[in-house]
Motif scaffolding. Sequence first.
Motif, PDB file in Angstrom:
ATOM      1  N   GLN A  66       0.932   6.854  -6.644  1.00  0.00           N
ATOM      2  CA  GLN A  66       0.022   7.868  -6.883  1.00  0.00           C
ATOM      3  C   GLN A  66       0.193   9.389  -6.432  1.00  0.00           C
ATOM      4  OE1 GLN A  66      -3.173   6.484  -4.189  1.00  0.00           O
ATOM      5  NE2 GLN A  66      -3.564   4.682  -5.452  1.00  0.00           N
ATOM      6  N   GLU A 118       2.063   1.965  -3.681  1.00  0.00           N
ATOM      7  CA  GLU A 118       0.710   2.523  -4.323  1.00  0.00           C
ATOM      8  C   GLU A 118       0.713   3.777  -4.161  1.00  0.00           C
ATOM      9  OE1 GLU A 118      -2.262  -1.115  -4.958  1.00  0.00           O
ATOM     10  OE2 GLU A 118      -2.152  -0.333  -2.942  1.00  0.00           O
ATOM     11  N   GLN A 119       0.891   4.218  -2.721  1.00  0.00           N
ATOM     12  CA  GLN A 119       0.564   5.732  -2.357  1.00  0.00           C
ATOM     13  C   GLN A 119       1.546   6.478  -2.751  1.00  0.00           C
ATOM     14  OE1 GLN A 119       0.538   5.348   1.679  1.00  0.00           O
ATOM     15  NE2 GLN A 119      -1.507   4.200   1.914  1.00  0.00           N
ATOM     16  N   LEU A 173       1.292   2.202 -11.695  1.00  0.00           N
ATOM     17  CA  LEU A 173       2.254   0.991 -11.109  1.00  0.00           C
ATOM     18  C   LEU A 173       2.577   0.109 -12.142  1.00  0.00           C
ATOM     19  CD1 LEU A 173       3.049  -0.699  -8.506  1.00  0.00           C
ATOM     20  CD2 LEU A 173       0.924  -2.053  -8.522  1.00  0.00           C
ATOM     21  N   ARG A 224       0.764  -1.226   0.025  1.00  0.00           N
ATOM     22  CA  ARG A 224      -0.154   0.035  -0.010  1.00  0.00           C
ATOM     23  C   ARG A 224       0.725   1.231   0.072  1.00  0.00           C
ATOM     24  NH1 ARG A 224      -5.693  -0.580   1.030  1.00  0.00           N
ATOM     25  NH2 ARG A 224      -6.235  -2.708   1.693  1.00  0.00           N
TER      26      ARG A 224
END
Length: 273
Positions: free
Chosen positions: A247, A243-244, A253, A240
């Motif tokens: 972003q 991903e953060q 990704l 996560r």
Amino acid sequence: MNYRLEDLRYLMARLRDPQHGCPWDLEQDFASIVPHTLEEAYEVADAIAEADYPQLADELGDLLFQVIYYAQLAEEAGHFDWARIVDGITRKLVRRHPHVFPDGNLHTPAGSTAPLAADQVKARWEQIKAEERAAKTATPEQLSLLDDVPRALPALTRAQKLQKRAAQSGFDWPDSKGALDKLQEEVAEVQAAVVSGDQAAVVTEIGDLLFSVVNLARHLKVDAETSLRGGNEKFERRFRYIEQQLQASDKPLAECRLVELDALWEQAKRQGL
């Protein structure tokens, strides 16, 4: 006014009323409820892992309802009733705690026996369980130490229980070194199976490898299921994070190279995730 256990049992009976009950509940049987029971048990475990005690109270209620459900189904079919469940578990626990109830009486005054150490209690518990298994077996030839280890348990948990049972007869490594050596042997066998291109052998050897990992965990006093749950949660936290970060930089990704992702993974590790 708070509802009581008897109110929950009444609710269950109303749900299963053939004329005025809930259509969905009336369609259920023992087998169809099992997946819900397993899910509720895991949700209890999740609430405990998160130390979310208000949620734990709710999840325990959901799990209790599963027991009520089975009791209702059994009573309708004439198998047993709620009283049989309560009586059975109470008798079993009194029988398995002779250090607390020395005369087999639930209402034996507290302090009637000398206290035992935890390891002594555990040894006596296993002895009593073995006696119970023997009593249920028609002939000595049918008796196995592995009897009553449920097949529906999660594979890691069942592997640990099978190993623990076998160890009671001395079928075990004397220490963790033997278990670690066996693990390394199994890794080599997986590698050989992969090189051979034999997919059936790969499946078999991976199973042996996982079984050996559980065995090593058991020798190191680690619960394999709990340990893997922790590993899953760690992976989730770190992924996560990746991903953060992506972003935030507006980078998909799927367009990242593995080296970039690995660098972010190491960042997550450094941050204690």
